[in-house]
Scaffold this active site. Structure first.
Site, PDB file in Angstrom:
ATOM      1  N   PRO A 293      -0.061  -0.751  -2.044  1.00 18.01           N
ATOM      2  CA  PRO A 293       0.004   0.674  -2.399  1.00 18.01           C
ATOM      3  C   PRO A 293      -1.101   1.535  -1.808  1.00 18.01           C
ATOM      4  O   PRO A 293      -1.088   2.748  -2.013  1.00 18.01           O
ATOM      5  CB  PRO A 293      -0.080   0.655  -3.928  1.00 18.01           C
ATOM      6  CG  PRO A 293      -0.804  -0.617  -4.256  1.00 18.01           C
ATOM      7  CD  PRO A 293      -0.394  -1.602  -3.206  1.00 18.01           C
ATOM      8  N   LYS A 297       3.028   4.165   0.646  1.00 19.18           N
ATOM      9  CA  LYS A 297       4.193   4.168   1.520  1.00 19.18           C
ATOM     10  C   LYS A 297       5.465   3.606   0.891  1.00 19.18           C
ATOM     11  O   LYS A 297       6.557   3.794   1.450  1.00 19.18           O
ATOM     12  CB  LYS A 297       3.886   3.366   2.794  1.00 19.18           C
ATOM     13  CG  LYS A 297       2.880   4.032   3.691  1.00 19.18           C
ATOM     14  CD  LYS A 297       3.465   5.274   4.325  1.00 19.18           C
ATOM     15  CE  LYS A 297       2.393   6.219   4.814  1.00 19.18           C
ATOM     16  NZ  LYS A 297       2.463   7.543   4.264  1.00 19.18           N
TER      17      LYS A 297
END
Length: 392
Positions: A293, A297
């Site tokens: 994370p 994306k």
């Protein structure tokens, strides 16, 4: 039941695809294994690329997003007790990002679909995909204790990493690429106004920390922790003290504290499945790829998959031309690998490496110094963070 496109998974990817197809006049149905209450209340990512915002507007699903979303014009990098801002519009020709929780996106899309969209079946657990190479593939599912079948022209697996869609790919055609990072994130949701106007990414010898937010009144914060960390090891006071230490700068800034309403530990993994199509079965989102994370994306990659897929399926339904469907996997994987690379680089640059040494630390600092001292290096980060363009 019979439809043109059967969608497994009622998360943001499946719901957005259904919305786009419905608006284009393409018949579809969504099978979601969980209840509506569960789906509308699971907390996930909240940073939207410009292209994701554009897609929700295109689907006429952005009314609340436009009213309540927090537009951010940059991020802050912290290291060596210094603050450095990355100006997105100035480096990308005007692109920004928006903070709007995935939970709210799902609620918006569910409400629209139940009001005027195609079938959305909650608590309909997909069991298997059959005859993916034939002209009429089938999804077998259970709902209300009864096994039923959804016959389709195309099946799209938006059912996440543990779903059944990817399992239907024959081993002979599947290629997987994975990397497990040697740390995890301890995340908290706190009922306290954010201590910053834009996200803060902090790198230090104690480990990484991220300050994000969900609204002007709710903060989302993360700490790098060892793999296998148990939540019981981290009482609230210890979390806040550690966040204070990792965000510390030589400036007039302090971290606001407040009630912690939820905690979670998230492993850090990179994963890509190739190809994203087999016969009349297509994968989108987490069913095909997972990224750590750090680069924010995951949700955005799922939306870019769906935008390409909606265009390809709409073209096939209206003209019979399958060229875009034939190129779906190729087009999406090019963007997926760039996002995977960016997420990997951001993760390696900002996290303390458990097996690292002084050389690794110096390399991290050298990368950060280059980004904060060079407009070209900063522009590369900004371009990737705000979102690379969709394939033509």
């Amino acid at each position: 039941m019979r439809t043109t496109v059967g969608i497994i998974g009622g998360g943001p990817a499946g719901l957005l695809l259904a919305r786009l197809l419905h608006r284009a006049g393409v018949g579809c149905a969504v099978l979601e294994s969980r209840s509506r209450e569960y789906v509308e209340n699971r907390h996930r990512a909240g940073m939207l690329e410009q292209g994701t915002v554009d897609a929700l507007r295109e689907a006429r699903a952005a009314e609340r997003l436009d009213a309540e979303g927090l537009v951010h014009h940059g991020i802050e990098l912290r290291f060596e007790r210094e603050r450095h801002r990355i100006d997105f519009p100035g480096l990308t020709g005007g692109r920004n990002v928006t903070i709007y929780a995935q939970t709210e996106i799902v609620r918006d899309l569910v409400a629209l679909q139940l009001a005027d969209g195609p079938p959305l079946l909650f608590e309909a657990r997909a069991l298997a995909v059959e005859d993916a190479e034939g002209r009429r593939p089938v999804v077998r599912y259970v709902r209300g204790g009864r096994e039923e079948a959804l016959t389709c022209d195309w099946i799209v697996g938006c059912d996440g990493f543990h779903g059944v869609a990817r399992e239907a790919f024959p081993a002979a055609v599947s290629r997987t690429y994975a990397h497990d990072h040697p740390y995890a994130w301890l995340g908290i949701l706190a009922e306290v106004p954010p201590s910053c106007e834009e996200l803060i990414y902090a790198r230090g010898e104690r480990g990484f920390a991220l300050h994000s937010m969900r609204s002007p009144y709710v903060s989302r914060l993360y700490l790098q922790v060892p793999v296998g960390t148990e939540l019981e090891e981290w009482p609230d006071d210890r979390i806040w003290d550690e966040l204070d230490a990792r965000f510390a700068v030589d400036a007039d800034w302090h971290l606001r504290r407040g009630p912690v309403v939820s905690k979670s530990v998230t492993p850090m993994r990179s994963y890509v499945h190739e190809p994203m199509r087999h016969g009349r079965l297509l994968l989108a989102g987490d069913a095909a790829h997972i990224v750590p994370p750090t680069g924010a994306k995951g949700l955005n990659l799922a939306v870019s998959d769906v935008r390409v897929l909606a265009r390809a399926l709409t073209t096939w339904c209206s003209t019979g031309d399958s060229q875009l469907i034939d190129r779906y996997s190729e087009m999406c994987l090019a963007r997926v690998w760039q996002a995977t690379r960016f997420s990997y680089d951001m993760t390696r640059m900002l996290h303390a490496q458990p097996d690292g040494d002084a050389f690794d630390q110096r390399m991290q600092l050298a990368r950060l110094r280059r980004i904060t001292a060079s407009r070209h290096a900063a522009a590369e980060l900004a371009a990737n963070y705000t979102g690379l363009p969709l394939p033509e």
